[in-house]
Design an enzyme around this catalytic site. Structure first.
Site, PDB file in Angstrom:
ATOM      1  N   HIS A 146       0.593  -1.122   0.215  1.00  0.00           N
ATOM      2  CA  HIS A 146       0.042   0.530  -0.101  1.00  0.00           C
ATOM      3  C   HIS A 146       0.771   1.048  -0.377  1.00  0.00           C
ATOM      4  CE1 HIS A 146       0.430  -0.115   4.210  1.00  0.00           C
ATOM      5  NE2 HIS A 146       0.713   1.122   4.532  1.00  0.00           N
ATOM      6  N   ASP A 172       0.100  -7.785   1.298  1.00  0.00           N
ATOM      7  CA  ASP A 172       0.229  -5.985   1.066  1.00  0.00           C
ATOM      8  C   ASP A 172       1.649  -5.957   1.371  1.00  0.00           C
ATOM      9  OD1 ASP A 172      -0.178  -4.023   1.622  1.00  0.00           O
ATOM     10  OD2 ASP A 172      -0.114  -3.814   3.540  1.00  0.00           O
ATOM     11  N   SER A 175       4.847   2.211   8.579  1.00  0.00           N
ATOM     12  CA  SER A 175       4.551   1.257   7.644  1.00  0.00           C
ATOM     13  C   SER A 175       5.789   0.783   6.431  1.00  0.00           C
ATOM     14  CB  SER A 175       3.162   1.621   6.406  1.00  0.00           C
ATOM     15  OG  SER A 175       1.332   1.418   7.286  1.00  0.00           O
TER      16      SER A 175
END
Length: 471
Positions: A113, A143, A219
């Site tokens: 993402h 992901d 992230s």
């Protein structure tokens, strides 16, 4: 009185009063030297931090037209549709995250993402060097994404990948990333839980939970253990306000290895399947089976001619472990198969009518799921703006819907439509409308054209049955 004499007296007093000293009590001591007081995580951070990078992804998006163009008077004044007289406006949108160099040649692992739909990807090292990257693999389901620096120009630091299965709850871990774009940051915490499966972050769910502070921008960053090895990729936080609340999730390094191996082969990630539908063992099921606690997963149905059926599995069998590791959830079972990999043999322990047995199953790539024809809903009412499709057995398995396929899948939805306003979302499986069961898209379209005073809709959303009512 010296410290050892005091301790001996305390132990003797506890024994006299009938108290049992904990087994680990002898290991707890106060710092006895200046060196022990100055213990620090700095050596581990110095070892790993240079290999944690900032990831910048740029993509072009269409600029939203002015809402004045939707005004009838404005359209009449400037022409039929002034939007047709203007060239579509494009603007650049940037996303920021973190990544980890896992190979000195310039291989980087990050979250999908972070770089999704990016037309240009760059990374910046802690020493302020910047490089352009190619995306060599990205997997939305897991992901995870793999990047490759185009021109490394010199030695690059890297982090060795550790064994996430060796982690235990209570182990100290460090999270390194770039939260809020302020620069590289290190936070410390412990492993709060392992094998979290009902998180709702990614389709293929199996996460390490930690209380190390993780914020937006972390992230794709590194979760490392005290030996300086990568044990996870920080992925998300559980927060209602957008900040860290002490609940963060990381993808285990054992899954990272699977993705990296696929990238090195130049192929997409293939997640194995043995062709079964499963359900967890609940407390009620455990009691009916005479188990002292709920554990394992039950085989509900098998694909004819699939790997499981060929190996001898039967409906009603309870899978106890995979490769010697106990499983208690279908998602955990699928994760264990994924870490073994397509083409390899899985040792599966089963309980059949109280008898324990071991089966060897060669893992295969799942058959391609045939997508049914989609239907655009154009009738007036709360379902306007949705696109639907019948739920096939393959799609039901992908969605985690147990039992025989039932309901109609909402595949897409217009964000400005009536359906979006009443709370219907992509991925919902509509089970019933106004008390009538919905089996096919024809049922859905027939019921959607009615005009009740009150709409009552039952949907399956990520395994949870939700009942909605609206006018």
């Amino acid at each position: 009185m010296n410290r050892s004499l005091v301790r001996a007296s305390a132990i003797a007093l506890a024994a006299a009063l009938g108290f049992a000293m904990p087994a680990h009590a002898a290991e707890r001591t106060l710092p006895s030297s200046q060196a022990e007081i100055q213990l620090s995580f700095a050596p581990v951070v110095k070892q790993v931090a240079p290999a944690v990078v900032n990831v910048y992804a740029t993509r072009e998006v269409a600029a939203r037209a002015s809402p004045l163009f939707d005004d009838p008077f404005f359209r009449q004044f400037f022409g039929r549709d002034p939007r047709q007289q203007l060239q579509p406006q494009r603007r650049q949108q940037n996303s920021l995250g973190s990544g980890v160099i896992v190979d000195p040649s310039g291989i980087i692992i990050t979250n999908n993402h972070v770089i999704a739909d990016g037309t240009e990807v760059k990374i910046a090292l802690a020493d302020r060097r910047e490089f352009e990257c190619d995306v060599i693999l990205k997997d939305k389901e897991l992901d995870l994404a793999v990047l490759k620096i185009r021109d490394p120009r010199g030695d690059l630091p890297s982090v060795p990948i550790g064994e996430s299965d060796a982690l235990e709850v209570g182990d100290i871990v460090l999270a390194i990333g770039n939260p809020f774009g302020v620069g590289q940051t290190v936070t410390q915490g412990i492993v709060s839980a392992l094998a979290r499966t009902r998180v709702g972050i990614a389709d293929y769910q199996f996460f390490i939970q930690t209380d190390a502070a993780i914020n937006p921008g972390n992230s794709g960053g590194a979760l490392i253990d005290m030996s300086g090895t990568l044990v996870g990729i920080n992925t998300a936080i559980f927060s209602r306000g957008g900040g860290s609340n002490g609940i963060g999730f990381a993808i285990p390094s054992d899954m990272v290895k699977v993705v990296l191996e696929s990238a090195k082969r130049g192929s997409t990630v293939q997640l194995p399947s043995i062709g079964v539908d499963m359900q967890p063992v609940t407390a009620e099921i455990a009691e009916s089976l005479g188990l002292d606690r709920p554990t394992g997963v039950l085989i509900a149905t098998l694909d004819p001619g699939g790997p499981a059926e060929k190996a001898g599995l039967q409906p009603g069998d309870r899978i106890v472990s995979v490769g010697g590791v106990e499983v208690s959830d279908p998602r955990e079972f699928n994760y264990r198969l994924a870490t073994i990999g397509v083409g390899n043999v899985a040792d599966i322990e089963i309980d059949r009518d109280g008898r324990i047995d071991h089966l060897k199953i060669t893992l295969q790539a799942p058959k391609k799921v045939e997508r049914p024809q989609e239907v655009r809903v154009q009738v007036r009412g709360p379902f306007a703006g949705t696109t639907i499709a019948d739920v096939t057995p393959g799609i039901a398995r992908e969605l985690g819907v147990p039992g025989e396929p039932s309901g109609v899948l909402v595949t897409r939805i217009d964000p400005r439509s009536p359906a979006a306003r009443v709370g219907i979302a992509p991925g919902d499986v509509v089970l019933a409308i106004n008390g009538e069961e919905v089996v096919t898209t024809a049922d859905f379209m027939r019921l959607a054209q009615t005009s009740p005073l009150l709409w009552r809709v039952t949907v399956n959303r990520q395994g949870r049955v939700i009942r909605m009512a609206f006018r």
